[in-house]
Write a protein that holds these residues in place. Structure first.
Motif, PDB file in Angstrom:
ATOM      1  N   TRP A   1     -57.222 -64.406  30.703  1.00  0.00           N
ATOM      2  CA  TRP A   1     -57.692 -64.197  32.080  1.00  0.00           C
ATOM      3  C   TRP A   1     -57.548 -62.709  32.388  1.00  0.00           C
ATOM      4  CZ3 TRP A   1     -57.578 -68.091  36.522  1.00  0.00           C
ATOM      5  CH2 TRP A   1     -57.899 -69.368  36.062  1.00  0.00           C
TER       6      TRP A   1
ATOM      7  N   ASN B   1     -63.653 -70.425  30.405  1.00  0.00           N
ATOM      8  CA  ASN B   1     -62.236 -70.812  30.425  1.00  0.00           C
ATOM      9  C   ASN B   1     -61.981 -72.162  31.083  1.00  0.00           C
ATOM     10  OD1 ASN B   1     -61.611 -68.445  29.171  1.00  0.00           O
ATOM     11  ND2 ASN B   1     -60.829 -67.414  30.978  1.00  0.00           N
ATOM     12  N   CYS B   2     -62.750 -72.478  32.125  1.00  0.00           N
ATOM     13  CA  CYS B   2     -62.451 -73.680  32.920  1.00  0.00           C
ATOM     14  C   CYS B   2     -63.619 -74.646  33.009  1.00  0.00           C
ATOM     15  CB  CYS B   2     -62.029 -73.274  34.339  1.00  0.00           C
ATOM     16  SG  CYS B   2     -60.644 -72.151  34.361  1.00  0.00           S
ATOM     17  N   GLY B   3     -64.715 -74.324  32.355  1.00  0.00           N
ATOM     18  CA  GLY B   3     -65.863 -75.237  32.380  1.00  0.00           C
ATOM     19  C   GLY B   3     -66.574 -75.292  33.720  1.00  0.00           C
ATOM     20  N   LEU B   4     -66.496 -74.188  34.497  1.00  0.00           N
ATOM     21  CA  LEU B   4     -67.158 -74.175  35.803  1.00  0.00           C
ATOM     22  C   LEU B   4     -68.501 -73.450  35.701  1.00  0.00           C
ATOM     23  CD1 LEU B   4     -64.085 -73.374  38.098  1.00  0.00           C
ATOM     24  CD2 LEU B   4     -65.115 -75.592  37.635  1.00  0.00           C
TER      25      LEU B   4
ATOM     26  N   ARG C   1     -53.179 -71.375  29.329  1.00  0.00           N
ATOM     27  CA  ARG C   1     -53.627 -72.485  28.476  1.00  0.00           C
ATOM     28  C   ARG C   1     -54.435 -71.955  27.283  1.00  0.00           C
ATOM     29  NH1 ARG C   1     -56.444 -76.816  32.143  1.00  0.00           N
ATOM     30  NH2 ARG C   1     -55.881 -78.271  30.523  1.00  0.00           N
TER      31      ARG C   1
ATOM     32  N   ARG D   1     -70.895 -77.404  37.476  1.00  0.00           N
ATOM     33  CA  ARG D   1     -69.969 -77.172  38.594  1.00  0.00           C
ATOM     34  C   ARG D   1     -70.034 -75.712  39.023  1.00  0.00           C
ATOM     35  NH1 ARG D   1     -66.034 -81.233  39.602  1.00  0.00           N
ATOM     36  NH2 ARG D   1     -66.190 -82.915  38.097  1.00  0.00           N
TER      37      ARG D   1
ATOM     38  N   LEU E   1     -64.850 -67.927  34.332  1.00  0.00           N
ATOM     39  CA  LEU E   1     -64.513 -69.286  34.776  1.00  0.00           C
ATOM     40  C   LEU E   1     -65.326 -70.346  34.039  1.00  0.00           C
ATOM     41  CD1 LEU E   1     -64.070 -68.997  38.668  1.00  0.00           C
ATOM     42  CD2 LEU E   1     -62.318 -69.507  36.976  1.00  0.00           C
TER      43      LEU E   1
ATOM     44  N   TRP F   1     -71.096 -74.532  41.795  1.00  0.00           N
ATOM     45  CA  TRP F   1     -70.661 -74.334  43.182  1.00  0.00           C
ATOM     46  C   TRP F   1     -69.147 -74.173  43.280  1.00  0.00           C
ATOM     47  CZ3 TRP F   1     -67.476 -77.622  45.976  1.00  0.00           C
ATOM     48  CH2 TRP F   1     -67.223 -78.876  45.418  1.00  0.00           C
ATOM     49  N   VAL F   2     -68.399 -74.822  42.348  1.00  0.00           N
ATOM     50  CA  VAL F   2     -66.940 -74.659  42.381  1.00  0.00           C
ATOM     51  C   VAL F   2     -66.571 -73.228  41.976  1.00  0.00           C
ATOM     52  CG1 VAL F   2     -64.724 -75.535  41.546  1.00  0.00           C
ATOM     53  CG2 VAL F   2     -66.620 -77.103  41.842  1.00  0.00           C
TER      54      VAL F   2
ATOM     55  N   VAL G   1     -64.552 -70.571  44.253  1.00  0.00           N
ATOM     56  CA  VAL G   1     -63.354 -69.834  43.843  1.00  0.00           C
ATOM     57  C   VAL G   1     -63.524 -68.337  44.160  1.00  0.00           C
ATOM     58  CG1 VAL G   1     -61.915 -69.179  41.866  1.00  0.00           C
ATOM     59  CG2 VAL G   1     -62.776 -71.505  42.038  1.00  0.00           C
TER      60      VAL G   1
ATOM     61  N   TRP H   1     -61.446 -62.557  35.062  1.00  0.00           N
ATOM     62  CA  TRP H   1     -61.223 -64.014  35.092  1.00  0.00           C
ATOM     63  C   TRP H   1     -62.267 -64.772  35.899  1.00  0.00           C
ATOM     64  CZ3 TRP H   1     -60.015 -66.705  39.612  1.00  0.00           C
ATOM     65  CH2 TRP H   1     -59.645 -65.938  40.728  1.00  0.00           C
TER      66      TRP H   1
END
Lengths: 437, 59
Positions: A85, A167-170, A81, A370, A164, A372-373, A377, A160
């Motif tokens: 990574w 790239n993924c807003g975590l 996206r 987020r 996180l 904890w997410v 992972v 990666w």
């Protein structure tokens, strides 16, 4: 932190001093593993520790750091996206592209070399008294040259997992300052693989699958090892926080207090549990609780309050004390040093605890909190990728180069069988016949 | 059973990675991440049971 960026003189001095302390963590673990085994294999365990540190340093020098890299150094990356990574570094073998001028990369290479050795020391605890020395060294090559650097790149090398957050807003991405996951859980999961591949020690489950108690030979080694490990872990957590989290030297007091508190509460939890159950505190389980507290403290040492560190250590110590017994009696895992409970269970708990207890400085981009997410992972990667990888590699190596010593070697003790001399030549060495009655 | 367990562990990890890559920080992504962890837990149980059985057979 960019690889080209030089640390400030203060940060560099503190980082160098902290890295100098790290070998004491390995010394502590080696003493604990030796003390928790029987006297007839004591010298073998310490010899294996020394050889493993040596092999890990060489393997990491040859190709480990080339795979691991450092944030800012080039890496192979898949584009998902529109975001990179990073999955493995593109560094040169033999540290040829590292500038030894106080750069972050040069200090990370030194720190990584010691960390690889520390991770490789952990499985010695689970394979004690039946793991051949040469096989132990061969397994270390796999760990220090491939498994550890690959995961370390994802966490400490700008890979990666570290990205996180961006790239993924975590949250801030996967955080593991001192290596609860990167060093301890990787080593602990390898320890579980080794314990399963080797099988239990001769006589451990002789009577109707009930485990026989095989007490360690030297509680003094074990407890002194714990004290040495505290010094080493303080260095490990401080250096990791400076190098990989960009923490300033001003937070080192917090890191030191958190490390000590977690260890203290871990030991007290284990001592309290054994006191309640058996009427007397158990020295080996208390030591396991202390180390488990240290292990659990590593991931978030720079981002948690002292109160949270105490709670993390308390849970870590309790988990270690319970899981040592559970693994031995319910799951049939013969782990003389408690490596799986202390390093795998404690490490995974430490990684997850960051997600629950971490506090970041005002102004930090929390990305929806987020965290904890992101930590979950990381745990999923350790269980779903690292564990099958390390188990598979060790199984494969075991087929061509058997890990387990001959039955005669186990009966004699590995000191005499593999080294030709015992650790305590002036004392009587007990044989199996004595142990089994 | 051991192989199936390790395959489930890897499959669970693949679900987790796919979830964070495709759904990022959404509730759906979190849900799939938890589902992936559930698959990993099943895999871990299978692997552990396989090793307990093997020990029982060799004893």
């Amino acid at each position: 932190m960019s690889a080209q960026l030089l640390l400030s003189p203060t940060a560099m001095a503190v980082c160098v001093f902290s890295i100098l302390l790290v070998p004491l963590a390995g010394t502590g673990l080696a003493l604990i593993n030796s003390g928790l085994g029987r006297s007839r294999s004591a010298a073998h365990t310490l010899m294996a520790s020394l050889c493993v540190m040596a092999v890990a340093a060489v393997a990491y020098f040859i190709c480990g750091f080339a795979w691991q890299g450092f944030s800012g150094l080039p890496s192979y990356a898949a584009t998902v996206r529109g975001r990179p990574w990073g999955w493995i570094s593109t560094g040169h073998f033999f540290l040829r592209d590292v500038a030894f001028n106080g750069s972050g990369a040069s200090l990370a290479a030194w720190f990584g070399m010691l960390s690889a050795g520390l991770a490789a020391l952990i499985p010695i605890g689970s394979g004690a008294e039946r793991w051949r020395l040469r096989a132990c060294c061969a397994s270390t090559v796999l760990l220090a040259a491939w498994t550890f650097p690959l995961f370390a790149h994802w966490v400490w090398g700008g890979g990666w997992l570290a990205e996180l957050g961006a790239n993924c807003g975590l949250g801030q991405g996967f955080l593991d300052a001192g290596g609860s996951g990167t060093i301890q859980a990787v080593g602990g999961l390898t320890a579980l693989s080794i314990a399963w591949i080797l099988g239990p020690r001769r006589g451990k489950y002789a009577a109707g699958n009930m485990p026989a108690a095989i007490p360690g030979h030297n509680a003094v080694f074990v407890l002194f090892g714990c004290l040495l490990a505290l010094v080493g872990w303080t260095g490990l957590n401080s250096a990791g926080s400076i190098l990989f989290m960009g923490v300033g030297p001003g937070r080192l007091a917090l890191i030191g207090i958190n490390t000590l508190l977690a260890a203290a509460m871990g030991a007290l939890a284990a001592a309290g549990m054994t006191l309640t159950r058996f009427g007397k505190p158990d020295a080996s389980l208390t030591a396991n609780g202390w180390i488990s507290g240290l292990v659990a403290s590593s991931a978030g040492c720079a981002f948690i309050t002292p109160g949270a560190a105490a709670l993390i250590g308390l849970v870590g110590g309790g988990l270690a004390a319970r899981s040592v017994e559970w693994l031995e009696s319910r799951l049939g895992v013969d782990d003389p040093g408690g490596a799986v409970s202390v390093h795998a269970v404690g490490g995974l708990w430490g990684v997850m605890a960051v997600g629950f207890f971490a506090h970041f400085p005002a102004g930090a981009n929390l990305n929806g909190s987020r965290q904890w997410v992101a930590q979950l992972v990381g745990v999923a990667t350790l269980l779903g990728f690292v564990f099958p990888l390390t188990y598979g590699l060790n199984c494969l190596l075991n087929r061509f180069y058997p890990y387990r010593v001959e039955p005669e070697g186990e009966r004699q003790g590995l000191d005499l069988y593999e080294l030709g001399a015992g650790a305590y030549p002036e004392f009587i060495t007990h044989t199996d016949e004595f142990t089994l009655g | 059973m051991k192989l199936a367990g390790f395959l489930l562990l890897a499959a669970g990890w693949a679900i987790v990675v796919a979830a964070v890559a495709l759904f990022s920080a959404t509730a759906l992504g979190t849900g799939f991440t938890l589902a992936g962890m559930g698959v990993e837990l099943l895999g871990l149980i299978l692997v552990v049971r396989a090793h307990i059985q093997r020990r029982g057979q060799s004893a």
